[in-house]
Design an enzyme around this catalytic site. Structure first.
Site, PDB file in Angstrom:
ATOM      1  N   TYR A 104      -7.589  29.047  41.838  1.00 26.30           N
ATOM      2  CA  TYR A 104      -6.888  29.912  40.890  1.00 26.30           C
ATOM      3  C   TYR A 104      -6.074  28.989  39.984  1.00 26.30           C
ATOM      4  CZ  TYR A 104      -8.328  33.530  44.130  1.00 26.30           C
ATOM      5  OH  TYR A 104      -9.087  34.361  44.917  1.00 26.30           O
ATOM      6  N   ARG A 167     -17.892  19.415  39.312  1.00 25.90           N
ATOM      7  CA  ARG A 167     -17.530  20.774  39.685  1.00 25.90           C
ATOM      8  C   ARG A 167     -18.237  21.722  38.724  1.00 25.90           C
ATOM      9  NH1 ARG A 167     -15.912  17.976  43.164  1.00 25.90           N
ATOM     10  NH2 ARG A 167     -13.893  18.021  44.254  1.00 25.90           N
ATOM     11  N   LYS A 224     -22.377   7.034  47.043  1.00 27.51           N
ATOM     12  CA  LYS A 224     -21.969   7.586  48.329  1.00 27.51           C
ATOM     13  C   LYS A 224     -23.127   8.343  48.974  1.00 27.51           C
ATOM     14  CE  LYS A 224     -18.590   9.263  45.946  1.00 27.51           C
ATOM     15  NZ  LYS A 224     -17.397  10.000  45.438  1.00 27.51           N
ATOM     16  N   GLY A 254     -11.912  16.181  50.513  1.00 29.13           N
ATOM     17  CA  GLY A 254     -11.038  15.026  50.334  1.00 29.13           C
ATOM     18  C   GLY A 254     -11.638  13.720  50.805  1.00 29.13           C
ATOM     19  N   ALA A 255     -12.810  13.786  51.461  1.00 30.73           N
ATOM     20  CA  ALA A 255     -13.427  12.556  51.971  1.00 30.73           C
ATOM     21  C   ALA A 255     -13.805  11.605  50.833  1.00 30.73           C
ATOM     22  CB  ALA A 255     -14.651  12.886  52.813  1.00 30.73           C
ATOM     23  N   GLY A 256     -14.308  12.163  49.726  1.00 34.98           N
ATOM     24  CA  GLY A 256     -14.674  11.323  48.594  1.00 34.98           C
ATOM     25  C   GLY A 256     -13.475  10.641  47.965  1.00 34.98           C
ATOM     26  N   ASP A 257     -12.341  11.341  47.937  1.00 40.22           N
ATOM     27  CA  ASP A 257     -11.118  10.743  47.408  1.00 40.22           C
ATOM     28  C   ASP A 257     -10.644   9.615  48.324  1.00 40.22           C
ATOM     29  OD1 ASP A 257     -11.208  12.804  45.468  1.00 40.22           O
ATOM     30  OD2 ASP A 257     -10.116  14.133  46.824  1.00 40.22           O
TER      31      ASP A 257
END
Length: 316
Positions: A104, A167, A224, A254-257
């Protein structure tokens, strides 16, 4: 300063119960966003990092700033916007490894960022600029801000690091592909996933995807591969680096970050590309074992223990 980044961070509400969110009555409040996940990951590993953004001049925005500052990230260039709210999102954990995220964020303070929010003097003090593909999707002014930040970085000799972070729900695919390719062509280091590479180039072969990104002008590409680790490419060499086995994946968000933070941490520490990718794999794996975007990001002692686990913990 080692690294500077910019983009939207939101307030995260997660049901205390698992299953469909319609039956949830109580929620925990946390914070999450690609750029601050990355920044906090670096700060926990002992690096200096700054974050530029806008947040609402509301209680949630102030709580977020306090949290990010408390994690060791410099927030001196974050503006409080009195005319727009802080964005929020919900994370529905139906069961282990089945996570749905609902955003949102339309009209949020961060979506109103413009190039005037950037401070070139501040950016010039860093060694790396980290850019996420989420930010240009938020609004036209956010997209303008991304390209202006890259121009500032280039003028001041920073290394530009780009995580496409696709996204699809945020913008039309044609616009996404065009813009992400334009950013990639101006980046020194690119950290895509295979699905992002396939979206941009139509190929599924990791070797071909690595070459496509290099042909855009990147000096380093790290593709990745999830639990299988990652494959890095430079004009001179390419190599697969195995991933780490995770006993139970709790939350992959959050794993990619974390991966990006681990990799840049390795470069800042002067590690070889292979060792930097290994660190990235380790941080990404650790993050998946904890509920929350930043809660699983390791400190150096945690990372050391994990990496020094027996060889059988590595996925070959």
């Amino acid at each position: 300063m080692d690294v500077v980044t910019f983009g939207e961070t939101m307030v995260l509400f997660t049901p205390e119960s698992t299953g469909m969110m319609r039956y949830a009555h109580t929620y925990s409040r946390k914070f999450g966003g690609s750029e601050t996940n990355f920044a906090i990951g670096l700060a926990r590993l002992g690096h200096s990092v700054g974050w530029i953004s806008r947040v609402g001049n509301d209680e949630l925005g102030k709580a977020m700033l306090s949290f990010v500052r408390g994690e060791g990230v410099d927030t001196s260039c974050v503006r409080l916007d009195p005319e727009a709210p802080t964005g929020i999102y919900f994370k529905e954990i139906r069961k282990a490894n089945d996570v749905k995220v609902y955003y949102y964020r339309k009209g949020s303070a961060a979506s109103r960022m413009t190039p005037t929010d950037l401070n070139e003097t501040y950016i010039s003090k860093a060694r790396y600029l980290f850019v996420s593909g989420i930010t240009p999707a938020l609004s036209e002014t956010c997209c303008d801000t991304v390209f202006e930040a890259i121009r500032m970085a280039k003028r001041n000799g920073l290394t530009v690091v780009f995580d496409p972070n696709l996204r699809k729900k945020l913008w039309p695919e044609v616009s996404a592909r065009k813009t992400l390719l334009e950013i990639a062509a101006q980046s020194d280091i690119i950290l895509p996933g295979v699905s992002e590479g396939t979206f941009l180039f139509g190929d599924t072969d990791p070797a071909k995807l690595g070459q496509h990104f290099l042909e855009l002008g990147a000096k380093i590409v790290v593709l990745k591969l999830g639990e299988q680790g990652a494959h890095y490419f430079t004009p001179e060499e390419n190599r697969h680096v195995p991933g780490f086995r995770v006993e139970q994946m709790v939350d992959p968000v959050g794993a990619g970050d974390g991966f990006a933070a681990g990799f840049i941490s390795g470069l800042l520490d002067g590690l070889s590309l292979q060792e930097a990718v290994k660190r990235a794999n380790a941080v990404g794996a650790i993050v998946t074992m904890v509920n929350g975007d930043v809660e699983g990001l390791p400190e150096r002692s945690d990372l050391k223990r994990f990496v020094e686990a027996p060889d059988e913990e590595v996925i070959r």
